[in-house]
Motif scaffolding. Structure first.
Motif, PDB file in Angstrom:
ATOM      1  N   UNK A  94      21.092 -87.208  56.797  1.00  0.00           N
ATOM      2  CA  UNK A  94      22.043 -86.820  55.758  1.00  0.00           C
ATOM      3  C   UNK A  94      21.479 -85.709  54.867  1.00  0.00           C
ATOM      4  N   UNK A  95      20.201 -85.745  54.614  1.00  0.00           N
ATOM      5  CA  UNK A  95      19.603 -84.691  53.787  1.00  0.00           C
ATOM      6  C   UNK A  95      19.643 -83.346  54.523  1.00  0.00           C
ATOM      7  N   UNK A  96      19.401 -83.394  55.809  1.00  0.00           N
ATOM      8  CA  UNK A  96      19.450 -82.165  56.607  1.00  0.00           C
ATOM      9  C   UNK A  96      20.842 -81.541  56.565  1.00  0.00           C
ATOM     10  N   UNK A  97      21.868 -82.380  56.606  1.00  0.00           N
ATOM     11  CA  UNK A  97      23.236 -81.866  56.551  1.00  0.00           C
ATOM     12  C   UNK A  97      23.542 -81.208  55.207  1.00  0.00           C
ATOM     13  N   UNK A  98      23.034 -81.789  54.134  1.00  0.00           N
ATOM     14  CA  UNK A  98      23.240 -81.172  52.815  1.00  0.00           C
ATOM     15  C   UNK A  98      22.634 -79.774  52.791  1.00  0.00           C
ATOM     16  N   UNK A  99      21.393 -79.672  53.271  1.00  0.00           N
ATOM     17  CA  UNK A  99      20.710 -78.376  53.256  1.00  0.00           C
ATOM     18  C   UNK A  99      21.437 -77.347  54.123  1.00  0.00           C
ATOM     19  N   UNK A 100      22.001 -77.816  55.223  1.00  0.00           N
ATOM     20  CA  UNK A 100      22.697 -76.896  56.118  1.00  0.00           C
ATOM     21  C   UNK A 100      24.037 -76.448  55.553  1.00  0.00           C
ATOM     22  N   UNK A 101      24.706 -77.311  54.815  1.00  0.00           N
ATOM     23  CA  UNK A 101      26.086 -77.050  54.414  1.00  0.00           C
ATOM     24  C   UNK A 101      26.244 -76.516  52.991  1.00  0.00           C
ATOM     25  N   UNK A 102      25.237 -76.687  52.167  1.00  0.00           N
ATOM     26  CA  UNK A 102      25.317 -76.209  50.786  1.00  0.00           C
ATOM     27  C   UNK A 102      24.445 -74.974  50.635  1.00  0.00           C
ATOM     28  N   UNK A 103      25.046 -73.909  50.180  1.00  0.00           N
ATOM     29  CA  UNK A 103      24.351 -72.630  50.024  1.00  0.00           C
ATOM     30  C   UNK A 103      23.429 -72.677  48.812  1.00  0.00           C
ATOM     31  N   UNK A 111      20.100 -80.365  42.568  1.00  0.00           N
ATOM     32  CA  UNK A 111      19.071 -81.350  42.918  1.00  0.00           C
ATOM     33  C   UNK A 111      19.667 -82.260  43.983  1.00  0.00           C
ATOM     34  N   UNK A 112      19.353 -81.966  45.225  1.00  0.00           N
ATOM     35  CA  UNK A 112      19.956 -82.696  46.331  1.00  0.00           C
ATOM     36  C   UNK A 112      19.367 -84.110  46.449  1.00  0.00           C
ATOM     37  N   UNK A 113      20.200 -85.020  46.932  1.00  0.00           N
ATOM     38  CA  UNK A 113      19.727 -86.368  47.247  1.00  0.00           C
ATOM     39  C   UNK A 113      20.530 -86.932  48.414  1.00  0.00           C
ATOM     40  N   UNK A 114      19.919 -87.850  49.112  1.00  0.00           N
ATOM     41  CA  UNK A 114      20.645 -88.683  50.073  1.00  0.00           C
ATOM     42  C   UNK A 114      20.236 -90.125  49.805  1.00  0.00           C
TER      43      UNK A 114
END
Length: 485
Positions: A94-103, A111-114
């Motif tokens: 899920x963290x990888x998807x955030x990094x891929x999809x959010x510019x 501050x991303x989290x999963x």
């Protein structure tokens, strides 16, 4: 209106679950995903209900169907779903998807989290109360590497809906603590139980990692779990890592050695080696399905009413360095230790101990809190497939050896002792090294602290070098370089 009046006392005002979720939601930078599978689909609901969730929640999902879950996160080698490896796959995926999809360029301060959990609640027959893994992978600074907190829980409530509500509360406490109490991990641990009674849920494993927790010793955090009454026992593998007790003990033959190990001496190792040989010769005991546990009770870690954490670390390091699995427990009585092991296995068990320990087992004063007294305790201790391996004791004055044959217990306990002895529940360790009979941990410790000579010969090979190099037990000797060749 006045904020305080005469007679008020200071206290810590604990935010409600709604307030915690709302504070997270109102932070314009905290942004991430919730993935909850199995029965653990309650955490994100608190954030939706608090309001303002659109700026916090990028995605929430529950791959409730096993085939869908496998398609997203892969298939576990053991085919199970409520495991640490499944939780890790969820967090990282899920963290990888955030990094891929959010510019990042568009959102430089995010501050991303999963957050993830995988849980099984109580079964329909109410025989298995359930357990689960939950964790968070997150950032405190968008330019930093990620931090991670994972923990394992065991449910004690008898209703699945109540368990789910408790789990949702715990999830909010974890996310809130991760962001607002990361600089005080001991407090973060206690705050996990905000608005949760300790008899509802047990946290028996927790691990911290990442730049914000680089100085956190997870073994000490495990000790805090026991100190805070969150669990009764924690375990460490030979590498010194926290391990889930169920993973080590499940369907295993168990040989346990209780001691102070302050420090571990040749007597301890001789007792282990001899009892282990005898245990492996028992019927239905296979080496590959046998686990040896070196156990230290919490009562042995106390100094002047408080636990000496450095003393604990010294013992754990030494035992782990010798390749042993270490258990720290809150069980003063042996029958509680056996009951704990019985949670995970119905296989054979063994307890290796010295004469003084066995005499204490037959002391009625330890069982006055039980309605059935010592008989109730012994019913819990010996009705299992258990055997005591007794290491002899030498009288320093007479030179006489005390074994199970001439051991003296209280006259009222004499016939009870004979019963267990006659039925083979107590057997002597006969193939011992008599040269070790005059070695006592307390005397070795006193020699180390006074910088006297000769204590090195009383310890297993390599232990004295570790004590000197690490300056354990207040050792003032010059560090010794260990040759690992």
């Amino acid at each position: 209106m006045p904020e305080s009046i005469i007679g008020d006392k200071e206290f810590e005002d604990i935010p409600s679950i709604k307030s915690k979720a709302l504070r997270i939601n109102l932070n314009e930078n905290i942004y991430g995903t919730f993935a909850e599978i199995g029965a653990g689909q309650e955490t994100v609901r608190n954030f939706f209900r608090a309001g303002g969730a659109s700026g916090t929640i990028a995605k929430t999902m529950s791959a409730y169907d096993k085939d869908f879950s496998d398609a997203i996160y892969g298939i576990e080698e053991d085919g199970r779903y409520v495991t640490e490896s499944r939780l890790q796959k969820m967090l990282h995926h899920e963290f990888k998807l955030i990094e891929e999809r959010i510019n990042r360029e568009k959102h430089p301060n995010r501050l991303f989290f999963s957050f993830a959990n995988t849980v099984a609640t109580i079964d329909f027959a109410k025989k298995y109360k359930g357990h689960g893994w939950l964790g968070i992978r997150y950032q405190i600074d968008p330019k930093e590497a990620y931090n991670e907190i994972t923990l394992h829980i065991r449910f004690h409530e008898n209703d699945a809906q109540l368990q789910q509500i408790t789990l949702g509360t715990l999830g909010v406490n974890l996310i809130y603590g991760a962001y607002y109490k990361y600089d005080q991990p001991n407090k973060l641990l206690r705050y996990l139980y905000d608005h949760i009674d300790k008899d509802k849920i047990e946290i028996d494993t927790i691990n911290f990692s990442g730049p914000r927790f680089k100085n956190v010793d997870n073994r000490l955090m495990s000790l805090q779990l026991i100190k805070n009454g969150m669990t009764d026992a924690v375990m460490f593998d030979p590498e010194g890592h926290n391990i889930l007790p169920a993973r080590i003990l499940y369907k295993k033959n168990i040989l346990a050695l209780r001691g102070s190990f302050r420090p571990v001496t040749k007597v301890n190792i001789d007792m282990f080696e001899r009892s282990y040989e005898m245990f492996l010769n028992e019927n239905r005991v296979e080496k590959e399905r046998t686990e040896v546990i070196f156990e230290i009770t919490l009562s042995n870690l106390r100094a002047e009413g408080e636990i000496d954490e450095e003393d604990f670390m010294d013992r754990a390091r030494l035992l782990c360095s010798l390749g042993h699995t270490v258990m720290i427990s809150n069980f003063q009585e042996y029958y509680k230790l056996v009951e704990y092991f019985s949670r995970y296995t119905k296989m054979r068990m063994g307890l290796a101990m010295g004469v003084n320990n066995l005499v204490d087992i037959f002391d009625e004063k330890y069982y006055r809190h039980l309605s059935g007294g010592i008989l109730e305790a012994f019913g819990k201790l010996f009705f299992k497939d258990l055997k005591v391996y007794l290491y002899p004791m030498k009288d320093a004055e007479t030179g006489e050896y005390t074994t199970s044959e001439n051991l003296k217990v209280h006259p009222r306990m004499k016939e009870l002792y004979k019963f267990f002895k006659y039925n083979g529940k107590v057997v002597d360790i006969t193939d011992y090294n008599p040269d070790n009979m005059n070695i006592f941990s307390r005397e070795v410790l006193a020699m180390i602290e006074k910088q006297e000579e000769g204590w090195e010969e009383m310890l297993p090979p390599g232990v004295s070098e570790i004590i000197k190099e690490k300056h354990l037990f207040n050792c003032k000797a010059e560090p010794v370089k260990i040759n690992n060749n």
